[in-house]
Design a protein around this motif. Sequence first.
Motif, mmCIF file in Angstrom:
data_model
loop_
_atom_site.group_PDB
_atom_site.id
_atom_site.type_symbol
_atom_site.label_atom_id
_atom_site.label_comp_id
_atom_site.label_asym_id
_atom_site.label_seq_id
_atom_site.Cartn_x
_atom_site.Cartn_y
_atom_site.Cartn_z
ATOM 1 N N HIS A 1 -0.976 -12.247 4.136
ATOM 2 C CA HIS A 1 -1.880 -11.389 3.366
ATOM 3 C C HIS A 1 -2.597 -10.407 4.286
ATOM 4 N N ARG A 2 -3.010 -10.869 5.466
ATOM 5 C CA ARG A 2 -3.702 -9.986 6.400
ATOM 6 C C ARG A 2 -2.777 -8.895 6.915
ATOM 7 N N VAL A 3 -1.508 -9.240 7.171
ATOM 8 C CA VAL A 3 -0.542 -8.238 7.632
ATOM 9 C C VAL A 3 -0.306 -7.199 6.549
ATOM 10 N N THR A 4 -0.176 -7.645 5.315
ATOM 11 C CA THR A 4 0.030 -6.725 4.202
ATOM 12 C C THR A 4 -1.170 -5.804 4.038
ATOM 13 N N LYS A 5 -2.365 -6.358 4.138
ATOM 14 C CA LYS A 5 -3.579 -5.549 4.002
ATOM 15 C C LYS A 5 -3.659 -4.505 5.112
ATOM 16 N N PHE A 6 -3.330 -4.900 6.340
ATOM 17 C CA PHE A 6 -3.343 -3.966 7.463
ATOM 18 C C PHE A 6 -2.288 -2.878 7.260
ATOM 19 N N SER A 7 -1.101 -3.273 6.824
ATOM 20 C CA SER A 7 -0.019 -2.325 6.591
ATOM 21 C C SER A 7 -0.405 -1.318 5.506
ATOM 22 N N ASP A 8 -1.035 -1.784 4.448
ATOM 23 C CA ASP A 8 -1.479 -0.888 3.380
ATOM 24 C C ASP A 8 -2.513 0.110 3.900
ATOM 25 N N VAL B 1 -2.767 1.220 7.003
ATOM 26 C CA VAL B 1 -2.062 2.186 7.853
ATOM 27 C C VAL B 1 -1.313 3.196 6.996
ATOM 28 N N GLN B 2 -0.671 2.738 5.930
ATOM 29 C CA GLN B 2 0.040 3.647 5.034
ATOM 30 C C GLN B 2 -0.918 4.638 4.389
ATOM 31 N N THR C 1 -3.838 5.660 5.529
ATOM 32 C CA THR C 1 -4.299 6.587 6.556
ATOM 33 C C THR C 1 -3.229 7.626 6.859
ATOM 34 N N SER C 2 -1.988 7.204 6.959
ATOM 35 C CA SER C 2 -0.885 8.123 7.226
ATOM 36 C C SER C 2 -0.727 9.137 6.097
#
Length: 79
Positions: A53-60, A62-63, A65-66
């Motif tokens: 869940h933490r990886v998904t939240k971080f990935s979201d 970053v997306q 921000t990009s």
Amino acid sequence: MRQDVFELINGNQDLKMYIRLQPFWYRALMRNPHQLDKMETEAAYFFKKSIPHRVTKFSDGVQMTSMLLHMFEAMNTQS
């Protein structure tokens, strides 16, 4: 319930809330206190605090921000 298990649950707000929402854990921990690790894992998934869940939240994040960066670049090239 064993005193050490009770103190651990009382010291952790997430576990305390989870055991209130899922009362079958009272009986399960009284019968087998070694299931505490299993309850902690299930509580982490329930409150979305597990590693996936933490990886998904971080990935979201970053997306997002990009996407915002690309949008600002597109706005600057039009002006």
